[in-house]
Every structure is written in C-alpha cells, then in structure tokens.
Design a protein around this motif. Sequence first.
Motif, PDB file in Angstrom:
ATOM      1  N   CYS A  76     -18.166 -33.466  40.123  1.00 37.27           N
ATOM      2  CA  CYS A  76     -17.041 -32.891  40.865  1.00 37.27           C
ATOM      3  C   CYS A  76     -17.481 -32.224  42.168  1.00 37.27           C
ATOM      4  N   CYS A  77     -18.770 -31.927  42.283  1.00 43.34           N
ATOM      5  CA  CYS A  77     -19.285 -31.225  43.466  1.00 43.34           C
ATOM      6  C   CYS A  77     -19.854 -32.166  44.522  1.00 43.34           C
ATOM      7  N   GLU A  78     -19.763 -33.470  44.310  1.00 42.28           N
ATOM      8  CA  GLU A  78     -20.463 -34.413  45.188  1.00 42.28           C
ATOM      9  C   GLU A  78     -19.989 -34.359  46.636  1.00 42.28           C
ATOM     10  N   ASN A  79     -18.764 -33.965  46.878  1.00 40.96           N
ATOM     11  CA  ASN A  79     -18.241 -33.962  48.249  1.00 40.96           C
ATOM     12  C   ASN A  79     -18.665 -32.740  49.066  1.00 40.96           C
ATOM     13  N   VAL A  80     -19.276 -31.766  48.424  1.00 38.33           N
ATOM     14  CA  VAL A  80     -19.722 -30.575  49.165  1.00 38.33           C
ATOM     15  C   VAL A  80     -21.244 -30.441  49.155  1.00 38.33           C
ATOM     16  N   ILE A  81     -21.952 -31.390  48.537  1.00 38.07           N
ATOM     17  CA  ILE A  81     -23.415 -31.324  48.462  1.00 38.07           C
ATOM     18  C   ILE A  81     -24.015 -32.490  49.243  1.00 38.07           C
ATOM     19  N   ASN A  82     -24.818 -32.181  50.230  1.00 34.45           N
ATOM     20  CA  ASN A  82     -25.449 -33.206  51.071  1.00 34.45           C
ATOM     21  C   ASN A  82     -26.961 -33.074  51.104  1.00 34.45           C
ATOM     22  N   GLU A  83     -27.513 -32.350  50.138  1.00 38.36           N
ATOM     23  CA  GLU A  83     -28.942 -32.084  50.127  1.00 38.36           C
ATOM     24  C   GLU A  83     -29.411 -31.988  48.681  1.00 38.36           C
ATOM     25  N   SER A  84     -30.710 -31.865  48.473  1.00 39.64           N
ATOM     26  CA  SER A  84     -31.218 -31.628  47.127  1.00 39.64           C
ATOM     27  C   SER A  84     -30.715 -30.281  46.628  1.00 39.64           C
ATOM     28  N   GLN A 186     -32.144 -34.667  43.521  1.00 38.04           N
ATOM     29  CA  GLN A 186     -31.875 -35.187  44.850  1.00 38.04           C
ATOM     30  C   GLN A 186     -30.411 -35.621  44.908  1.00 38.04           C
ATOM     31  N   LYS A 187     -29.872 -35.658  46.112  1.00 31.86           N
ATOM     32  CA  LYS A 187     -28.461 -36.028  46.264  1.00 31.86           C
ATOM     33  C   LYS A 187     -28.170 -37.412  45.682  1.00 31.86           C
ATOM     34  N   SER A 188     -29.175 -38.277  45.645  1.00 32.21           N
ATOM     35  CA  SER A 188     -28.979 -39.627  45.124  1.00 32.21           C
ATOM     36  C   SER A 188     -28.565 -39.652  43.656  1.00 32.21           C
ATOM     37  N   ILE A 189     -28.673 -38.507  42.963  1.00 33.11           N
ATOM     38  CA  ILE A 189     -28.266 -38.453  41.560  1.00 33.11           C
ATOM     39  C   ILE A 189     -26.781 -38.766  41.407  1.00 33.11           C
ATOM     40  N   PHE A 190     -26.001 -38.540  42.459  1.00 35.14           N
ATOM     41  CA  PHE A 190     -24.558 -38.788  42.360  1.00 35.14           C
ATOM     42  C   PHE A 190     -24.249 -40.274  42.163  1.00 35.14           C
ATOM     43  N   ASN A 191     -25.108 -41.140  42.675  1.00 31.97           N
ATOM     44  CA  ASN A 191     -24.914 -42.574  42.427  1.00 31.97           C
ATOM     45  C   ASN A 191     -25.014 -42.867  40.936  1.00 31.97           C
ATOM     46  N   LEU A 192     -26.012 -42.276  40.295  1.00 31.99           N
ATOM     47  CA  LEU A 192     -26.187 -42.467  38.862  1.00 31.99           C
ATOM     48  C   LEU A 192     -25.044 -41.830  38.075  1.00 31.99           C
ATOM     49  N   LEU A 193     -24.637 -40.628  38.475  1.00 27.92           N
ATOM     50  CA  LEU A 193     -23.550 -39.950  37.773  1.00 27.92           C
ATOM     51  C   LEU A 193     -22.262 -40.762  37.824  1.00 27.92           C
ATOM     52  N   ASN A 194     -21.959 -41.349  38.989  1.00 25.73           N
ATOM     53  CA  ASN A 194     -20.742 -42.159  39.113  1.00 25.73           C
ATOM     54  C   ASN A 194     -20.787 -43.386  38.220  1.00 25.73           C
ATOM     55  N   SER A 195     -21.900 -44.084  38.223  1.00 23.02           N
ATOM     56  CA  SER A 195     -21.995 -45.306  37.415  1.00 23.02           C
ATOM     57  C   SER A 195     -22.018 -44.987  35.925  1.00 23.02           C
ATOM     58  N   GLU A 196     -22.701 -43.920  35.539  1.00 21.76           N
ATOM     59  CA  GLU A 196     -22.763 -43.547  34.127  1.00 21.76           C
ATOM     60  C   GLU A 196     -21.416 -43.012  33.626  1.00 21.76           C
ATOM     61  N   PHE A 197     -20.685 -42.325  34.491  1.00 17.32           N
ATOM     62  CA  PHE A 197     -19.365 -41.810  34.086  1.00 17.32           C
ATOM     63  C   PHE A 197     -18.394 -42.965  33.838  1.00 17.32           C
ATOM     64  N   GLU A 198     -18.496 -43.996  34.641  1.00 19.10           N
ATOM     65  CA  GLU A 198     -17.645 -45.167  34.430  1.00 19.10           C
ATOM     66  C   GLU A 198     -17.949 -45.817  33.079  1.00 19.10           C
ATOM     67  N   LEU A 199     -19.227 -45.949  32.746  1.00 17.31           N
ATOM     68  CA  LEU A 199     -19.608 -46.500  31.449  1.00 17.31           C
ATOM     69  C   LEU A 199     -19.132 -45.602  30.307  1.00 17.31           C
ATOM     70  N   PHE A 200     -19.251 -44.290  30.502  1.00 15.47           N
ATOM     71  CA  PHE A 200     -18.795 -43.328  29.504  1.00 15.47           C
ATOM     72  C   PHE A 200     -17.299 -43.475  29.254  1.00 15.47           C
ATOM     73  N   LEU A 201     -16.523 -43.598  30.325  1.00 12.06           N
ATOM     74  CA  LEU A 201     -15.067 -43.702  30.191  1.00 12.06           C
ATOM     75  C   LEU A 201     -14.648 -44.980  29.475  1.00 12.06           C
ATOM     76  N   LYS A 202     -15.359 -46.057  29.741  1.00 12.98           N
ATOM     77  CA  LYS A 202     -15.029 -47.324  29.080  1.00 12.98           C
ATOM     78  C   LYS A 202     -15.149 -47.202  27.563  1.00 12.98           C
ATOM     79  N   LYS A 203     -16.110 -46.396  27.121  1.00 18.05           N
ATOM     80  CA  LYS A 203     -16.337 -46.229  25.687  1.00 18.05           C
ATOM     81  C   LYS A 203     -15.526 -45.085  25.085  1.00 18.05           C
TER      82      LYS A 203
END
Length: 263
Positions: A76-84, A186-203
């Motif tokens: 939920c914080c991805e839009n305000v975080i641009n750094e590690s 690192q900020k790149s964690i949001f890519n993983l969080l988005n993809s994993e959340f989609e998998l979580f929701l499917k299940k």
Amino acid sequence: LDYSIYDSLKAGFNKIVILSSPKLEQYFQEKYVNIFSKINNASLEIVIQDPKYGLKEFKLPKNRVKPWGTAHAILCCENVINESFITINADDFYGSGAFQKAYDSLSYIEKNNLNVSTISYLVENTLSENGGVSRGVCIKDGKKLITIEETHDLVRGGDIVEGNFNGKKVHHPIGTQVSMNLFGFQKSIFNLLNSEFELFLKKNINEVKKEFLLPDVVGKENVYIDVTHEKWFGVTYKEDSEIVKNKIKNLVKKNTYPYLLWD
C-alpha cells in the motif's frame, strides 16, 4: 513509535511512512504533521491500508473484515516510496543500535544486488517476564537467512529457551537469533509484492481470514541477515505495560533519550 521515529532519524533516515487504519489517520495527522514541520530535512507520509488496494480485477469480498496482512500493508506504500527502506512494528521498541544496523544493511543489499535484509535479535533480549512469547527463530548460513521458524510459548530456563514449533517441544541456546520484523528492502521489492499478491488472491480471494504475510514473501528471496545486541521490549501481556514504562524512564535518566523527544 515516537522513539522509533527518533532513532531512525538519528540513524540517517530522512522519510517516515506511517501506515494507518482509517480510524487512526486523524490521530496521526494531528500528532505528527506539526512535529515534522519543525524537523529539518525529514518528511512524513501517512498512508491508509485500503483493503481494495492492489486487487486489480478482483473484487473485495463483502465478508472480508481483516486487513490483507503485513505484505499487503507494505504494498500500500509503494506510491510514496522511491528509495530503499526498512519496516518495523509501530508498537515495538527496537533500540537505536538496531536502526543503525538496519540503515547500514541497505547499503549492503544495494551493493550486492539483493532485495532484502533483516536485523535479528538475540532471543534472550526479546522475552517477557510475564509468560511465553512467539518469535520467528532465524535459521541461517553465515550472513544468509535460510528460513524463519515461527515458534511459540518461548520462555527462558537457565541457558536454554524452551518453546513449541509445529506442535513439538524445542530448545534453543542463549544467543539464538530471532526476527522482530525489522526488515530492509530495495524499492524493487514492490515488483515481487505485486506479483505475489496476485497469486495470493487467485488462491485466497474468498478466504476471509487468510493473510498475505511478509515472511512468506521474504522467504522467496536471498536475504542478508545481521544481528543487533539491543534489548527489544514491548507489551505482550497487560503486566508488561508498567515494565515498558519503567525501562523508558530509565533510558531517559541515563540521557539515552531527552525527556521531551520533540522539544
């Protein structure tokens, strides 16, 4: 939370993001916006954990009451975080040394192309005087975290800490490292969080109590682990409250913290 903010700013962080429920948003606004207006070179963001955030094509079930969990909270914080950045529990006392370790760990993961770090505590520095506690026991190989084993009813008996893991009695020596949810990313964690959340929701979209938890996501990464010798404290039992108050008073008496943090 005040002491964590104070310690993090002292360690070198210059942005604080408070994730709030809708009910507490006004409280945080009234308390912290004025404080941060007087702090040079530091900013504040207050974000609401919206249960609809990140659902994409999924619809929020009408019977969903609980938040989606700690990993969703960070998403939920991805839009305000641009750094590690690091994450903490707002109701835990971590100690200034832990924040310095966490700050330094971000440089390490950036240089070594890792997404995640964690700062562990010695188990004996995280126990309650009033009963057993649950802690994530860190299984590691050198500076690499292998897994976190959620262990319950941990109490100290001499040089051993006893508890229950997966329904079985376990014994850990003094010096065993445990996770207190002090993670770096690192900020790149949001890519993983988005993809994993989609998998979580499917299940689990219709599982009203199922949560998207941070340790489950972290467990899929190569995690750098360091340890602090700070003494954690918090309120697990009602009786812990007075102990916490006295510990903070003692830290103030020792001039570890000023009497008024924001004066």
